[in-house]
Design a protein around this motif. Sequence first.
Motif, mmCIF file in Angstrom:
data_model
loop_
_atom_site.group_PDB
_atom_site.id
_atom_site.type_symbol
_atom_site.label_atom_id
_atom_site.label_comp_id
_atom_site.label_asym_id
_atom_site.label_seq_id
_atom_site.Cartn_x
_atom_site.Cartn_y
_atom_site.Cartn_z
ATOM 1 N N ASN A 192 -6.418 112.108 2.956
ATOM 2 C CA ASN A 192 -5.034 112.501 3.162
ATOM 3 C C ASN A 192 -4.788 112.716 4.646
ATOM 4 O OD1 ASN A 192 -2.441 113.426 2.858
ATOM 5 N ND2 ASN A 192 -3.038 115.452 2.126
ATOM 6 N N GLN A 193 -3.930 111.887 5.232
ATOM 7 C CA GLN A 193 -3.475 112.107 6.603
ATOM 8 C C GLN A 193 -2.307 113.087 6.564
ATOM 9 O OE1 GLN A 193 -4.519 110.562 9.654
ATOM 10 N NE2 GLN A 193 -3.169 112.041 10.636
ATOM 11 N N THR A 194 -2.426 114.216 7.243
ATOM 12 C CA THR A 194 -1.373 115.233 7.232
ATOM 13 C C THR A 194 -0.810 115.444 8.637
ATOM 14 O OG1 THR A 194 -2.977 116.998 7.544
ATOM 15 C CG2 THR A 194 -2.442 116.418 5.278
ATOM 16 N N SER A 195 0.303 116.159 8.706
ATOM 17 C CA SER A 195 0.952 116.506 9.980
ATOM 18 C C SER A 195 1.127 115.267 10.853
ATOM 19 C CB SER A 195 0.127 117.567 10.718
ATOM 20 O OG SER A 195 -0.027 118.718 9.940
ATOM 21 N N TYR A 196 1.771 114.286 10.290
ATOM 22 C CA TYR A 196 1.925 112.975 10.918
ATOM 23 C C TYR A 196 3.366 112.854 11.414
ATOM 24 C CZ TYR A 196 2.541 107.808 10.347
ATOM 25 O OH TYR A 196 2.860 106.496 10.484
ATOM 26 N N ASN A 197 3.566 112.960 12.734
ATOM 27 C CA ASN A 197 4.902 112.890 13.323
ATOM 28 C C ASN A 197 4.814 112.271 14.710
ATOM 29 O OD1 ASN A 197 4.404 115.157 15.273
ATOM 30 N ND2 ASN A 197 4.240 116.313 13.355
ATOM 31 N N SER A 198 5.951 112.078 15.379
ATOM 32 C CA SER A 198 5.948 111.368 16.657
ATOM 33 C C SER A 198 5.342 112.190 17.788
ATOM 34 C CB SER A 198 7.367 110.949 17.044
ATOM 35 O OG SER A 198 8.163 112.086 17.338
ATOM 36 N N GLY A 199 5.132 113.486 17.560
ATOM 37 C CA GLY A 199 4.492 114.312 18.562
ATOM 38 C C GLY A 199 3.003 114.483 18.342
ATOM 39 N N GLY A 200 2.460 113.829 17.293
ATOM 40 C CA GLY A 200 1.061 114.001 16.938
ATOM 41 C C GLY A 200 0.202 112.807 17.310
ATOM 42 N N ILE A 291 3.936 102.346 9.623
ATOM 43 C CA ILE A 291 5.056 103.281 9.653
ATOM 44 C C ILE A 291 4.878 104.154 10.895
ATOM 45 C CG2 ILE A 291 6.224 105.200 8.531
ATOM 46 C CD1 ILE A 291 5.371 104.090 5.860
ATOM 47 N N GLU A 292 5.864 104.106 11.787
ATOM 48 C CA GLU A 292 5.852 104.947 12.977
ATOM 49 C C GLU A 292 6.759 106.149 12.732
ATOM 50 O OE1 GLU A 292 6.637 104.646 17.795
ATOM 51 O OE2 GLU A 292 7.587 103.212 16.446
ATOM 52 N N ALA A 293 6.191 107.348 12.838
ATOM 53 C CA ALA A 293 6.995 108.558 12.710
ATOM 54 C C ALA A 293 7.872 108.704 13.955
ATOM 55 C CB ALA A 293 6.090 109.767 12.554
ATOM 56 N N THR A 294 9.158 109.000 13.766
ATOM 57 C CA THR A 294 10.089 109.009 14.890
ATOM 58 C C THR A 294 10.750 110.357 15.135
ATOM 59 O OG1 THR A 294 11.800 108.110 13.414
ATOM 60 C CG2 THR A 294 10.573 106.538 14.758
ATOM 61 N N HIS A 295 10.323 111.397 14.413
ATOM 62 C CA HIS A 295 10.809 112.762 14.678
ATOM 63 C C HIS A 295 9.669 113.525 15.341
ATOM 64 C CE1 HIS A 295 12.320 116.821 14.127
ATOM 65 N NE2 HIS A 295 13.484 116.348 13.696
ATOM 66 N N ALA A 296 9.991 114.295 16.383
ATOM 67 C CA ALA A 296 8.967 114.937 17.199
ATOM 68 C C ALA A 296 8.124 115.953 16.442
ATOM 69 C CB ALA A 296 9.609 115.596 18.410
ATOM 70 N N SER A 297 8.645 116.537 15.391
ATOM 71 C CA SER A 297 7.872 117.540 14.664
ATOM 72 C C SER A 297 7.911 117.356 13.155
ATOM 73 C CB SER A 297 8.368 118.948 15.013
ATOM 74 O OG SER A 297 9.736 119.094 14.674
ATOM 75 N N LEU A 298 8.891 116.600 12.665
ATOM 76 C CA LEU A 298 9.025 116.406 11.221
ATOM 77 C C LEU A 298 8.763 114.947 10.875
ATOM 78 C CD1 LEU A 298 12.260 118.500 10.653
ATOM 79 C CD2 LEU A 298 9.891 119.230 10.330
ATOM 80 N N GLY A 299 7.821 114.721 9.996
ATOM 81 C CA GLY A 299 7.480 113.354 9.610
ATOM 82 C C GLY A 299 6.912 113.330 8.210
ATOM 83 N N PHE A 300 5.616 113.057 8.124
ATOM 84 C CA PHE A 300 4.962 112.950 6.826
ATOM 85 C C PHE A 300 3.982 114.099 6.646
ATOM 86 C CE2 PHE A 300 6.357 108.727 7.910
ATOM 87 C CZ PHE A 300 6.977 108.323 6.747
ATOM 88 N N SER A 301 4.082 114.759 5.519
ATOM 89 C CA SER A 301 3.133 115.809 5.185
ATOM 90 C C SER A 301 1.905 115.236 4.504
ATOM 91 C CB SER A 301 3.792 116.843 4.269
ATOM 92 O OG SER A 301 4.217 116.222 3.053
ATOM 93 N N THR A 302 2.046 114.056 3.933
ATOM 94 C CA THR A 302 0.962 113.442 3.162
ATOM 95 C C THR A 302 1.040 111.926 3.275
ATOM 96 O OG1 THR A 302 1.027 115.235 1.544
ATOM 97 C CG2 THR A 302 -0.078 113.219 0.870
ATOM 98 N N VAL A 303 -0.065 111.310 3.668
ATOM 99 C CA VAL A 303 -0.225 109.853 3.560
ATOM 100 C C VAL A 303 -1.534 109.642 2.821
ATOM 101 C CG1 VAL A 303 -0.460 107.659 4.759
ATOM 102 C CG2 VAL A 303 1.030 109.421 5.711
ATOM 103 N N LEU A 304 -1.471 109.405 1.509
ATOM 104 C CA LEU A 304 -2.683 109.237 0.712
ATOM 105 C C LEU A 304 -3.378 107.935 1.085
ATOM 106 C CD1 LEU A 304 -3.869 111.125 -1.531
ATOM 107 C CD2 LEU A 304 -1.506 111.623 -0.915
ATOM 108 N N GLN A 305 -4.700 107.982 1.161
ATOM 109 C CA GLN A 305 -5.467 106.791 1.504
ATOM 110 C C GLN A 305 -6.716 106.699 0.642
ATOM 111 O OE1 GLN A 305 -5.851 107.441 5.703
ATOM 112 N NE2 GLN A 305 -7.565 108.847 5.505
ATOM 113 N N VAL A 306 -7.254 105.490 0.551
ATOM 114 C CA VAL A 306 -8.402 105.186 -0.291
ATOM 115 C C VAL A 306 -9.592 104.916 0.612
ATOM 116 C CG1 VAL A 306 -9.318 103.604 -2.039
ATOM 117 C CG2 VAL A 306 -6.891 104.216 -2.044
ATOM 118 N N SER A 307 -10.759 105.450 0.252
ATOM 119 C CA SER A 307 -11.981 105.190 1.005
ATOM 120 C C SER A 307 -12.961 104.398 0.144
ATOM 121 C CB SER A 307 -12.627 106.500 1.466
ATOM 122 O OG SER A 307 -13.016 107.285 0.345
ATOM 123 N N PHE A 308 -13.897 103.716 0.815
ATOM 124 C CA PHE A 308 -14.870 102.862 0.141
ATOM 125 C C PHE A 308 -16.273 103.160 0.668
ATOM 126 C CE2 PHE A 308 -10.862 100.502 0.556
ATOM 127 C CZ PHE A 308 -10.552 100.352 -0.780
#
Length: 370
Positions: A192-200, A291-308
């Motif tokens: 899970n990628q968290t705290s994903y925004n344009s300022g991160g 997907i490029e986050a374009t808000h300096a502090s508000l973006g995605f709280s969760t980007v689920l990903q799969v590992s192998f």
Amino acid sequence: MARVDLIHPWFLPQPTSTSNAGHRQIKAIGDYVACIRQAEEDATITKVGFNFDFRGTNATPGTCRVGIQSVNTSGDPSGTWLGYTEYTANSTNFPNFSGINLSITANGTASVTRGQLYAIVMYAQSGTWDASNNLQFVTLFSGTGQYVTAFPTMKSVISGAANNNNGAQSHPNIYCESATATYGNPQGTPGNQTSYNSGGTPDEIGVKFSLESSWTTNFNILGIQGILGVTNSAATATLKLYNSVDTLLQSKSFTATELYAGNAGALQRTLMFDTTTLASLTPGSTYRITIEATHASLGFSTVLQVSFPNNTVVRSFVGAGTYMRTERTNAGAWTDTDTIVPAWKLIISAATASASGMVVHPGMSGGISG
């Protein structure tokens, strides 16, 4: 509206949580955990893989037989082994919290034919198995879409009693391999990628991909389906498609209202380009969709990903193509990771037929007319 030819990779898991949805133990001689599958093609199975949770308190219960069995008329493992290898159930062969990949060629040849039912089996063969001497397998994660299924399915015997799951479930995290292909779900523990925004760091995440060159001549990308959670109703982002030299081919900015859609949870979201003319893409060539986050502090709280467990088993979903995580910060250099991928699928349109007259998805023997 452009025609949707296919969703790719069709069989890629789309977990909606990093939490386990199910696990199974073997803790008595004769216990087993198995996945019943149907052969996609003629193959000789040489390896079995699974997502292993942990060994019991006393660490080494005995010998675990891992391999392939035929399936009886009741739909259960028959007890007849087509091929197997026996492993000491220790930290070398079964390290805790790991994706495990084991050879099964020591005894017999596990050959299957297209359409045949077969069972991938982990079996307590001998030793001292009990509540403290056991092996526990992570078999399910919370999922969405076609990965909530009744078949392939789990079968198991735990402490001598049948413990089957014949209802709807996310796809079992058990798979097998031949010398040239992977069959089943080689997913490890979802991330899970968290705290994903344009300022991160990073501020742009996506998939680096290429399609198998043999199954179409060109195609368009309409957008993606992904498991995304947004910070709140003020989050904004831009969907982008690049070629291998970073030329921007397509772009679509999403307002907070469009992205939020009334629910901030980690849900499947479909994001489409609005380009009048979609770029004509070539199988075998490499692209990035991000997907490029374009808000300096508000973006995605969760980007689920799969590992192998390794970068080979991804072929279960993309054949000879590629599909991996890509990221960067402030339009800098890309960082690619070939054992992780966001839980995203490409929405493909206008796929032109290959020489055979069919668009053939990796792992399938037929396809969709172009």
